[in-house]
Design a protein around this motif. Structure first.
Motif, short mmCIF file in Angstrom:
data_model
loop_
_atom_site.label_atom_id
_atom_site.label_comp_id
_atom_site.label_asym_id
_atom_site.label_seq_id
_atom_site.Cartn_x
_atom_site.Cartn_y
_atom_site.Cartn_z
N GLN A 306 52.21 54.93 33.62
CA GLN A 306 53.08 56.28 33.17
C GLN A 306 54.29 55.76 32.67
O GLN A 306 54.77 56.47 31.57
N VAL A 431 48.49 62.95 34.22
CA VAL A 431 49.85 63.11 34.20
C VAL A 431 49.72 64.76 33.68
O VAL A 431 48.59 64.98 32.78
N LYS A 437 54.53 63.68 34.24
CA LYS A 437 54.77 63.42 35.71
C LYS A 437 53.24 63.41 36.26
O LYS A 437 52.49 64.38 35.84
N HIS A 438 53.16 62.70 37.13
CA HIS A 438 51.96 62.64 38.04
C HIS A 438 51.40 63.97 38.47
O HIS A 438 52.54 64.57 39.31
#
Length: 443
Positions: A306, A431, A437-438
């Motif tokens: 990420q 994401v 964002k996860h």
């Protein structure tokens, strides 16, 4: 600063200097070759790059990915068999290319010795690819950066000296000198890589019993090289077809062949040379991302994956937006460095989406390769070219649209490519599309 960022900035710094030199190279070529000669130069380059792509077999990517995923004790064993493999590939490609060039006279309008220079280019590309993959996989970005700078500096120096010392009245001879200089730079890089590699041989592990057999090494290399080569080969074929498609569409719209060639020269030799100048950062990201993403994916480091995506997108925004704004508002003085052409000014301004989305597409493609999703990147590229070529031919052949239709097709194609890349990556690493964002942790 982490290894990824450090390597990216080292590559970007050298690439920036190299692109400045490339800018000067294109200025020299534009003034020496003229509008029609520049169009001929840009027409033959995709064919040469197509041959180089096949000879390269994307070994820099597969070797760097292998080194990033395996223990350093396996590296020397892998390099030995990669070199043997590259030798076999270069010999095969040499004779296949010789047969193809004998059957299809692609260079019939150029210097008669050009095809032999291109054939000599094949083994140089193959061995250079092996060493480039080694230095990339070892995160030795300084060597890669220096090699990129040497290539551009050598090309500019030779071109400047030759064109200053001799006055060529024959366009074919001028083109031959320009292409020989371009190809000769790769031989210089191979020599540099070889000297650097020999000095580092003692660093590699000796006396280690390899865990992988030669067939397993070839299988691992080909598992990445073949689909990636397919992707690059498809791009190279499309790039080789594109000049003829554009010129044919423009002729159908009512232009003469000479006029279409001149407009194509303005588009690719001037507008695209300027527009792709900032892409040195995108390609620096590509080189640094593949081993970084491969290592993080092999170790199942979700947060690192990420972080790499976020960093690459943020850096692209930071250089991409200001670059596009500067090119748009300073289009006229920038294009006047090549020719005084109102068409080139318009092309540079109208292609801003093409350049901006290209800046994002390059690192996203590298990310997909690092994750092992080369086939997805390939399919995305096919769809983007279908959209692009269809629009370019349909709109570009219309009498009242012409070059505007060509530009619309180019812009739409790269937007499709970038969106498909990004959506796939977001799904793979789970994401959010907008926030990076996860959504949930990977199982």
């Amino acid at each position: 600063m982490n290894t990824f960022l450090k390597g990216t900035f080292i590559l970007a710094g050298a690439a920036f200097a190299g692109e400045l030199i490339e800018f000067l190279v294109n200025m020299v070529l534009a003034r020496e070759l003229g509008r029609e000669g520049m169009g001929m130069y840009m027409t033959v380059l995709p064919i040469i790059f197509l041959i180089a792509t096949v000879a390269n077999l994307e070994l820099p990517i597969s070797i760097s990915k292998f080194l990033a995923e395996h223990h350093r004790k396996e590296h020397q064993h892998m390099m030995k068999h990669a070199t043997i493999f590259a030798t076999a590939v270069s010999l095969g490609i040499f004779f296949i290319t010789l047969a193809v060039l004998a059957a299809f006279p692609f260079f019939s309008h150029y210097h008669p010795y050009l095809k032999w220079v291109v054939l000599c280019f094949i083994p140089v590309v193959s061995f250079s690819a092996v060493l480039r993959g080694y230095f990339t996989g070892k995160n030795n970005m300084t060597t890669i950066a220096v090699s990129n700078f040497i290539r551009k500096a050598f090309q500019l120096t030779i071109l400047f000296i030759v064109f200053q010392m001799f006055a060529f009245t024959d366009v074919k001879m001028s083109l031959f000198i320009a292409i020989c200089t371009l190809i000769g730079t790769e031989a210089v890089i191979l020599l540099y890589f070889f000297i650097t590699y020999v000095t580092q041989l003692s660093v590699l592990s000796r006396g280690h019993r390899p865990l992988l057999s030669p067939s397993e090494i070839r299988k691992k290399l080909l598992g990445v090289s073949l689909p990636t080569t397919g992707l690059r080969l498809f791009n190279a074929v499309c790039n080789a077809i594109q000049p003829f498609l554009i010129k044919h569409a423009l002729v159908l719209s009512g232009m003469t062949l000479t006029g279409a060639t001149q407009h194509f020269g303005m588009l690719t030799g001037v507008a695209m040379s300027i527009g792709f100048f900032p892409a040195f950062f995108a390609h620096s990201l590509l080189v640094a991302l593949i081993p970084a993403v491969s290592e993080a994916h092999a170790k199942n480091q979700e947060e690192q994956l990420q972080r790499l995506l976020t960093q690459s997108m943020q850096m692209t925004f930071l250089y991409g937006i200001p670059s596009i704004v500067a090119m748009y508002f300073f289009a006229e003085p920038l294009t006047n460095l090549f020719f005084h052409s109102t068409e080139a000014v318009y092309y540079l301004k109208a292609l801003w989406p093409y350049f901006l989305f290209h800046f994002f597409a390059v690192p996203l493609q590298a990310y997909l390769i690092g994750l092992g999703y080369v086939k997805d990147a390939f399919y995305h590229t096919i769809w983007s070219h279908i959209v692009s070529f269809s629009l370019m031919f349909f709109l570009g052949s219309q009498t009242n649209i012409g070059m505007q239709g060509i530009i619309i097709g180019m812009n739409c194609g790269v937007v499709v490519l970038t969106v498909l890349h990004y959506v796939t990556i977001c799904k793979v690493i789970n994401v959010s599309f907008f926030s990076l964002k996860h959504k949930t942790h990977l199982s």
